[in-house]
Design an enzyme around this catalytic site. Structure first.
Site, mmCIF file in Angstrom:
data_model
loop_
_atom_site.group_PDB
_atom_site.id
_atom_site.type_symbol
_atom_site.label_atom_id
_atom_site.label_comp_id
_atom_site.label_asym_id
_atom_site.label_seq_id
_atom_site.Cartn_x
_atom_site.Cartn_y
_atom_site.Cartn_z
ATOM 1 N N LYS A 98 0.831 -1.205 0.000
ATOM 2 C CA LYS A 98 0.000 0.000 0.000
ATOM 3 C C LYS A 98 0.872 1.264 0.000
ATOM 4 O O LYS A 98 2.069 1.203 0.262
ATOM 5 C CB LYS A 98 -0.965 -0.040 1.195
ATOM 6 C CG LYS A 98 -1.886 -1.280 1.178
ATOM 7 C CD LYS A 98 -2.959 -1.219 0.103
ATOM 8 C CE LYS A 98 -3.552 -2.554 -0.316
ATOM 9 N NZ LYS A 98 -4.241 -3.361 0.662
HETATM 10 C C1 PLP Z 1 -5.307 -4.382 1.070
HETATM 11 C C2 PLP Z 1 -6.770 -4.282 1.052
HETATM 12 C C3 PLP Z 1 -7.568 -4.706 2.122
HETATM 13 C C4 PLP Z 1 -7.057 -5.476 3.287
HETATM 14 O O1 PLP Z 1 -5.981 -4.959 3.920
HETATM 15 P P1 PLP Z 1 -4.971 -5.913 4.737
HETATM 16 O O2 PLP Z 1 -4.128 -4.931 5.457
HETATM 17 O O3 PLP Z 1 -4.233 -6.721 3.730
HETATM 18 O O4 PLP Z 1 -5.783 -6.748 5.644
HETATM 19 C C5 PLP Z 1 -8.934 -4.483 2.075
HETATM 20 N N1 PLP Z 1 -9.495 -3.890 1.006
HETATM 21 C C6 PLP Z 1 -8.779 -3.486 -0.048
HETATM 22 C C7 PLP Z 1 -9.470 -2.811 -1.188
HETATM 23 C C8 PLP Z 1 -7.395 -3.686 -0.077
HETATM 24 O O5 PLP Z 1 -6.705 -3.294 -1.147
#
Ligand code: PLP
Length: 373
Positions: free
Chosen positions: A188
């Site tokens: 992210k």
């Molecule tokens: C990455 C992501 C999540 C979940 O996040 P984690 O930290 O991996 O649990 C949820 N929704 C979207 C759209 C994502 O890209």
């Protein structure tokens, strides 16, 4: 000499942050403590002063938001089928039923023209997703949510650094009763390796959120303890929070650099290749991903292999999730959400991360041309 392999994403962690992580490791306090408190304060500041609590994943923030919103068995939650499966899995996790609304083929986000028709008396919440960091139109979204008195839980996992009308995503664009969820997974735009943050609405008690985060435990000044709700084990470590604090210093520069690289892709991708481009938004979108759609009928597997042979990693984010076995077993099938299915079959995520060089974009574009031909 061949150029080194270019992954589709890579985190940027500075040396100061790495040194600070070492300091935390030596300090004797490595799990949730002062760094978590400082990270929450910095995030709250960023989100216009709203209360923020950090978690060990974005998924955990979504699940806890649903529990805080009292969503459970018998309720339905509206979301998009074109997202990371976590968005829908958490709805099942709390015993509710997901209702999908197809995406707008241009934005690839939930189609707001179709949202209202999906609302029923059982609808308890809406979870919009800002795919690739392109914000769902907050004005239209909240006009619909407010009209029906619905709670919104913004899945802004990919939207940290993005904004809406000049204010960062994380600020309230609703009536104050909206949650915002961020993920700080390694891929992210802001990372803590694994982690997440939940921005709390005005009508939610932060201490209750904290109890749902950690076993429901409440501690009293006299040393006593009680457990009044069933909480999970979702707390973030001080090591992770230290990385997050280090990343916060760069978020504006990260977003600016991502926008520059995205602009370069628009200029360098040969229109004759017939790729469908993303929305060219350089003020709201944080360019979490640069996604193109291959021409209909193209063999995506072959394209991915051809890119890999040229030293370039690409990703697929995501196949329409209602076609996964777990969801098919619930009755969802091919043809239910044609736009999400079509995009899910043709989408390709090209490399884009702040440390990428301009020349890397040019290299990717040359490789695309060779791979498509
Ligand atoms: C990455 C992501 C999540 C979940 O996040 P984690 O930290 O991996 O649990 C949820 N929704 C979207 C759209 C994502 O890209």
């Amino acid at each position: 000499m061949t150029a080194p392999f270019l992954p589709f994403t890579r985190p940027s962690i500075d040396e100061e942050t790495i040194a600070e992580v070492a300091n935390v490791l030596r300090s004797g306090w490595i799990t949730s403590g002062p760094k978590v408190a400082a990270f929450e304060a910095a995030l709250s500041d960023y989100c216009g002063g709203r209360p923020v609590r950090v978690f060990n994943s974005g998924t955990a923030t979504l699940e806890v938001a649903l529990r805080l919103a009292k969503v459970g068995a018998g309720d339905t939650v509206i979301t998009t089928p074109l997202t990371w499966v976590a968005t829908a899995n958490v709805i099942l996790e709390v015993g509710a039923t997901p209702v999908f609304v197809d995406v707008d083929p241009l934005t690839r986000n939930i189609d707001l023209d179709k949202l209202e028709a999906a609302i029923t008396p059982r609808t308890k919440a809406i979870i919009p997703v800002d795919l690739a960091g392109l914000p769902v139109d907050r004005d239209r979204l909240y006009a619909i949510a407010n009209k029906h008195g619905l709670r919104v839980i913004e899945d802004a996992a990919q939207a940290f650094g993005a904004s809406w009308q000049g204010k960062p995503i994380g600020n309230s664009f609703g009536n104050g009763k909206d949650f915002v969820s961020f993920s700080f997974h390694a891929n992210k735009n802001l990372t803590t390796c694994e982690g997440g943050a939940l921005v709390l609405p005005v009508d939610i008690d932060p201490p209750l959120c904290e109890r749902l985060r950690l076993q429901g435990v409440q501690r009293f000044p006299d040393g006593g303890m009680d457990v009044d709700v069933l909480g999970g084990k979702f707390n973030l470590t001080d090591i992770a929070a230290t990385i997050g604090l280090g990343q916060m210093k760069h978020i504006e520069a990260f977003t600016a650099r991502r926008r520059e690289l995205a602009r370069r892709y628009f200029a360098a991708i040969d229109p004759a290749l017939g790729l469908e481009m993303p929305v060219a938004d350089f003020s709201n979108c944080n360019w979490h991903m640069f996604q193109v759609l291959l021409p209909a009928g193209a063999d995506r597997g072959k394209f991915i292999a051809a890119m890999k042979l040229q030293g370039i990693g690409v990703g697929v984010h995501y196949p329409a999730l209602h076609l996964f076995s777990l969801y098919r077993a619930m009755g969802f099938k091919e043809g239910d959400f044609p736009h999400a299915e079509d995009i899910g079959r043709r989408t390709i995520t090209l490399p884009l991360f702040p440390a990428m060089a301009d020349s890397d974009v040019d290299r990717v574009c040359a490789a695309i041309t060779a791979a498509v031909r």
